[in-house]
Design a protein around this motif. Structure first.
Motif, PDB file in Angstrom:
ATOM      1  N   ALA A  31     -34.794  -6.924  34.302  1.00  0.00           N
ATOM      2  CA  ALA A  31     -34.486  -6.571  33.024  1.00  0.00           C
ATOM      3  C   ALA A  31     -33.465  -5.585  32.744  1.00  0.00           C
ATOM      4  O   ALA A  31     -32.854  -5.367  31.684  1.00  0.00           O
ATOM      5  N   LEU A  32     -33.384  -4.575  33.669  1.00  0.00           N
ATOM      6  CA  LEU A  32     -32.791  -3.642  33.675  1.00  0.00           C
ATOM      7  C   LEU A  32     -31.452  -3.351  34.639  1.00  0.00           C
ATOM      8  O   LEU A  32     -31.743  -2.945  35.626  1.00  0.00           O
ATOM      9  N   ASN A  33     -30.349  -4.217  34.025  1.00  0.00           N
ATOM     10  CA  ASN A  33     -29.267  -4.249  35.129  1.00  0.00           C
ATOM     11  C   ASN A  33     -27.947  -3.904  34.419  1.00  0.00           C
ATOM     12  O   ASN A  33     -27.958  -4.503  33.063  1.00  0.00           O
ATOM     13  N   PHE A  34     -27.494  -2.893  34.827  1.00  0.00           N
ATOM     14  CA  PHE A  34     -26.096  -2.301  34.123  1.00  0.00           C
ATOM     15  C   PHE A  34     -24.842  -3.279  34.626  1.00  0.00           C
ATOM     16  O   PHE A  34     -24.414  -3.282  35.559  1.00  0.00           O
ATOM     17  N   GLU A  35     -24.739  -4.467  33.826  1.00  0.00           N
ATOM     18  CA  GLU A  35     -23.770  -5.354  34.311  1.00  0.00           C
ATOM     19  C   GLU A  35     -22.346  -4.800  34.208  1.00  0.00           C
ATOM     20  O   GLU A  35     -22.072  -4.088  32.956  1.00  0.00           O
ATOM     21  N   PRO A  36     -21.420  -5.343  34.764  1.00  0.00           N
ATOM     22  CA  PRO A  36     -20.098  -5.086  34.846  1.00  0.00           C
ATOM     23  C   PRO A  36     -19.625  -5.469  33.402  1.00  0.00           C
ATOM     24  O   PRO A  36     -19.851  -6.376  32.805  1.00  0.00           O
ATOM     25  N   LEU A  37     -18.531  -4.862  32.881  1.00  0.00           N
ATOM     26  CA  LEU A  37     -18.015  -5.241  31.569  1.00  0.00           C
ATOM     27  C   LEU A  37     -17.298  -6.595  31.858  1.00  0.00           C
ATOM     28  O   LEU A  37     -16.566  -6.754  32.964  1.00  0.00           O
ATOM     29  N   PRO A  38     -17.539  -7.478  31.266  1.00  0.00           N
ATOM     30  CA  PRO A  38     -16.869  -9.006  31.554  1.00  0.00           C
ATOM     31  C   PRO A  38     -15.476  -9.103  31.398  1.00  0.00           C
ATOM     32  O   PRO A  38     -14.981 -10.216  31.510  1.00  0.00           O
ATOM     33  N   TYR A  39     -14.736  -8.148  31.257  1.00  0.00           N
ATOM     34  CA  TYR A  39     -13.336  -8.053  31.003  1.00  0.00           C
ATOM     35  C   TYR A  39     -12.955  -6.559  31.340  1.00  0.00           C
ATOM     36  O   TYR A  39     -13.357  -5.669  31.407  1.00  0.00           O
ATOM     37  N   TRP A 104     -29.652  -3.083  25.282  1.00  0.00           N
ATOM     38  CA  TRP A 104     -29.443  -4.354  24.935  1.00  0.00           C
ATOM     39  C   TRP A 104     -28.344  -4.619  24.061  1.00  0.00           C
ATOM     40  O   TRP A 104     -27.570  -5.620  24.422  1.00  0.00           O
ATOM     41  N   ASN A 105     -28.303  -3.766  22.961  1.00  0.00           N
ATOM     42  CA  ASN A 105     -27.238  -4.306  22.062  1.00  0.00           C
ATOM     43  C   ASN A 105     -25.933  -4.183  22.414  1.00  0.00           C
ATOM     44  O   ASN A 105     -25.079  -5.279  22.104  1.00  0.00           O
ATOM     45  N   HIS A 106     -25.688  -3.081  23.378  1.00  0.00           N
ATOM     46  CA  HIS A 106     -24.335  -3.202  23.875  1.00  0.00           C
ATOM     47  C   HIS A 106     -24.030  -4.183  24.962  1.00  0.00           C
ATOM     48  O   HIS A 106     -22.913  -5.049  25.026  1.00  0.00           O
ATOM     49  N   ALA A 107     -24.940  -4.694  25.786  1.00  0.00           N
ATOM     50  CA  ALA A 107     -24.630  -5.638  26.644  1.00  0.00           C
ATOM     51  C   ALA A 107     -24.524  -6.986  25.942  1.00  0.00           C
ATOM     52  O   ALA A 107     -23.588  -7.821  26.288  1.00  0.00           O
ATOM     53  N   PHE A 108     -25.273  -7.380  24.937  1.00  0.00           N
ATOM     54  CA  PHE A 108     -24.877  -8.248  23.762  1.00  0.00           C
ATOM     55  C   PHE A 108     -23.630  -8.556  23.381  1.00  0.00           C
ATOM     56  O   PHE A 108     -22.904  -9.462  23.183  1.00  0.00           O
ATOM     57  N   TYR A 109     -23.171  -7.223  22.788  1.00  0.00           N
ATOM     58  CA  TYR A 109     -21.883  -7.117  22.282  1.00  0.00           C
ATOM     59  C   TYR A 109     -20.847  -6.957  23.024  1.00  0.00           C
ATOM     60  O   TYR A 109     -19.751  -7.903  22.605  1.00  0.00           O
ATOM     61  N   TRP A 110     -20.845  -6.806  24.321  1.00  0.00           N
ATOM     62  CA  TRP A 110     -19.865  -7.085  25.194  1.00  0.00           C
ATOM     63  C   TRP A 110     -19.584  -8.587  25.215  1.00  0.00           C
ATOM     64  O   TRP A 110     -18.434  -9.044  25.336  1.00  0.00           O
ATOM     65  N   LYS A 111     -20.591  -9.238  25.446  1.00  0.00           N
ATOM     66  CA  LYS A 111     -20.382 -10.688  25.646  1.00  0.00           C
ATOM     67  C   LYS A 111     -20.108 -11.673  24.383  1.00  0.00           C
ATOM     68  O   LYS A 111     -19.763 -12.776  24.253  1.00  0.00           O
ATOM     69  N   SER A 112     -20.297 -10.912  23.088  1.00  0.00           N
ATOM     70  CA  SER A 112     -19.967 -11.413  21.764  1.00  0.00           C
ATOM     71  C   SER A 112     -18.413 -11.473  21.592  1.00  0.00           C
ATOM     72  O   SER A 112     -17.805 -12.080  20.679  1.00  0.00           O
ATOM     73  N   MET A 113     -17.622 -10.759  22.570  1.00  0.00           N
ATOM     74  CA  MET A 113     -16.162 -10.661  22.305  1.00  0.00           C
ATOM     75  C   MET A 113     -15.806 -11.157  23.553  1.00  0.00           C
ATOM     76  O   MET A 113     -16.338 -11.278  24.526  1.00  0.00           O
ATOM     77  N   ALA A 114     -14.457 -11.821  23.623  1.00  0.00           N
ATOM     78  CA  ALA A 114     -13.851 -12.221  24.733  1.00  0.00           C
ATOM     79  C   ALA A 114     -12.327 -12.162  24.512  1.00  0.00           C
ATOM     80  O   ALA A 114     -11.626 -11.939  23.334  1.00  0.00           O
ATOM     81  N   PRO A 115     -11.523 -11.771  25.524  1.00  0.00           N
ATOM     82  CA  PRO A 115     -10.025 -11.703  25.255  1.00  0.00           C
ATOM     83  C   PRO A 115      -9.383 -13.006  24.923  1.00  0.00           C
ATOM     84  O   PRO A 115     -10.089 -14.140  25.361  1.00  0.00           O
ATOM     85  N   ASN A 116      -8.455 -13.250  24.332  1.00  0.00           N
ATOM     86  CA  ASN A 116      -7.725 -14.393  23.732  1.00  0.00           C
ATOM     87  C   ASN A 116      -8.909 -15.321  23.309  1.00  0.00           C
ATOM     88  O   ASN A 116      -8.999 -16.525  23.385  1.00  0.00           O
ATOM     89  N   ALA A 117      -9.807 -14.869  22.213  1.00  0.00           N
ATOM     90  CA  ALA A 117     -10.789 -15.585  21.608  1.00  0.00           C
ATOM     91  C   ALA A 117     -10.256 -15.652  20.181  1.00  0.00           C
ATOM     92  O   ALA A 117      -9.333 -15.694  19.730  1.00  0.00           O
ATOM     93  N   GLY A 118     -11.592 -15.428  19.206  1.00  0.00           N
ATOM     94  CA  GLY A 118     -11.215 -15.732  17.846  1.00  0.00           C
ATOM     95  C   GLY A 118     -11.227 -17.255  17.486  1.00  0.00           C
ATOM     96  O   GLY A 118     -11.985 -17.815  18.247  1.00  0.00           O
ATOM     97  N   GLY A 119     -10.356 -17.562  16.620  1.00  0.00           N
ATOM     98  CA  GLY A 119     -10.239 -18.791  16.223  1.00  0.00           C
ATOM     99  C   GLY A 119     -11.759 -19.131  15.256  1.00  0.00           C
ATOM    100  O   GLY A 119     -11.994 -18.467  14.504  1.00  0.00           O
ATOM    101  N   MET A 120     -12.090 -20.575  15.406  1.00  0.00           N
ATOM    102  CA  MET A 120     -13.265 -20.892  14.386  1.00  0.00           C
ATOM    103  C   MET A 120     -14.300 -21.367  15.359  1.00  0.00           C
ATOM    104  O   MET A 120     -14.148 -21.877  16.543  1.00  0.00           O
ATOM    105  N   PRO A 121     -15.618 -21.472  14.738  1.00  0.00           N
ATOM    106  CA  PRO A 121     -16.617 -22.132  15.425  1.00  0.00           C
ATOM    107  C   PRO A 121     -16.340 -23.517  15.100  1.00  0.00           C
ATOM    108  O   PRO A 121     -15.773 -24.084  14.388  1.00  0.00           O
ATOM    109  N   ASP A 122     -17.175 -24.391  15.972  1.00  0.00           N
ATOM    110  CA  ASP A 122     -17.387 -25.620  15.700  1.00  0.00           C
ATOM    111  C   ASP A 122     -18.627 -26.158  15.811  1.00  0.00           C
ATOM    112  O   ASP A 122     -19.686 -25.423  15.960  1.00  0.00           O
TER     113      ASP A 122
END
Ligand code: MN3
Length: 233
Positions: A31-39, A104-122
Motif C-alpha cells: 500500500a505504501l508505494n511511491f509511484e513514478p509520476l505518470p508523465y 493517497w490524495n496526491h497519488a490519486f491527483y496525478w492520475k486524475s490528470m493527463a497530457p493531451n486530455a480534457g474534452g468531455m466525459p461520455d
C-alpha cells in the motif's frame, strides 16, 4: 589481481547494491508505494508549469510519503491498506491522517490528470453527471465553486455515494472522502489540489483561474473507470 576475479568482484558488488536497493523498496507495504509520476514534469504545460509539478511531486508528495512510512513503521497500521486506515482515521494518530491523506490524495491527483486530455466525459459517467447536476457546465461551475470556496488549504472532490449518486465536497488539509471524519463519505472519482503549493508560482492568488483551467487536463477515461468500479461494488 587476477582480471577475472576483479570483474567477478565488481559484478557481485553491483548486483549486491542493486538487490539492496530493491529490498529497501520491496520491504515496504504494497500500500505504501511511491509511484513514478505518470508523465514528464512539463507534460501538463501550460496548465501546470514544470517547476511547480517538479516541486509538488518531488518535494511535497515525497515528503508526505516519507513521513507516512515513518508514522506507521513498527505500528499495527504498517501493512494495512490506506483505505482501511481512512475508514477509522478518527482513532489513529494525526500523523497517519495528515501524511496518509497527503500520500493517497496526491497519488490519486496525478492520475486524475493527463497530457493531451480534457474534452468531455461520455457514457455512464456523463449520464450520471447530467442526472445529478443538470449539465456538465453546471457540474464544472459547482466543482470550481467548491475549489475556490475551500478556506485555506485542501481539496475539491467529485464523489460517488453508496447508491452511485454523484456529489461534490471540499475537504480541509489532507482529509479525503474515504475518511470517517468527513461529513459525507463516498468513493472519490476526481480531485483538485487547492493548496497554494499546487498553483502559486504560476497563478499566485488567482485560485479561481487555476480551478477553471483544470478541465483542460482532466483524465476523463480514468474518472469513468473509477465511476464504473464504484458502481459495481
Ligand atoms: Mn499538494
Amino acid at each position: 589481481m587476477n582480471k577475472n576475479i576483479g570483474r567477478w568482484t565488481i559484478g557481485t558488488l553491483i548486483l549486491g547494491l542493486a538487490s539492496l536497493a530493491w529490498a529497501q523498496e520491496g520491504d515496504l507495504s504494497p500500500a505504501l508505494n511511491f509511484e513514478p509520476l505518470p508523465y514528464a514534469y512539463d507534460a501538463l504545460e501550460p496548465y501546470i508549469d514544470a517547476q511547480t509539478l517538479e516541486i509538488h511531486y518531488g518535494r511535497h508528495h515525497q515528503a508526505y510519503f516519507n513521513n507516512l512510512v515513518k508514522a506507521v513503521a513498527g505500528t499495527d497500521f504498517e501493512g494495512q491498506p490506506l483505505e482501511t486506515l481512512f475508514s477509522k482515521i478518527s482513532q489513529l494518530p494525526t500523523a497517519v491522517r495528515n501524511h496518509g491523506g497527503g500520500h493517497w490524495n496526491h497519488a490519486f491527483y496525478w492520475k486524475s490528470m493527463a497530457p493531451n486530455a480534457g474534452g468531455m466525459p461520455d457514457g455512464d459517467l456523463m449520464a450520471a453527471i447530467e442526472r445529478d447536476f443538470g449539465s456538465l457546465d453546471e457540474f464544472k461551475k459547482q466543482f470550481e465553486a467548491s475549489a475556490t470556496g475551500q478556506f485555506g488549504s485542501g481539496w475539491a472532490w467529485l464523489v460517488a455515494g453508496d447508491g452511485g449518486g454523484l456529489f461534490i465536497v471540499s475537504t480541509p488539509n489532507q482529509d479525503n472522502p474515504l475518511m470517517d471524519v468527513v461529513e459525507r463519505r463516498g468513493t472519490p472519482l476526481l480531485n483538485l489540489d487547492v493548496w497554494e503549493h499546487a498553483y502559486y508560482l504560476k497563478y499566485q492568488n488567482k485560485r479561481a483561474d487555476f480551478a477553471g483551467a483544470f478541465w483542460t487536463v482532466v483524465n476523463w477515461p480514468e474518472v469513468a473507470a473509477r465511476f464504473a468500479a464504484a458502481t459495481q461494488k
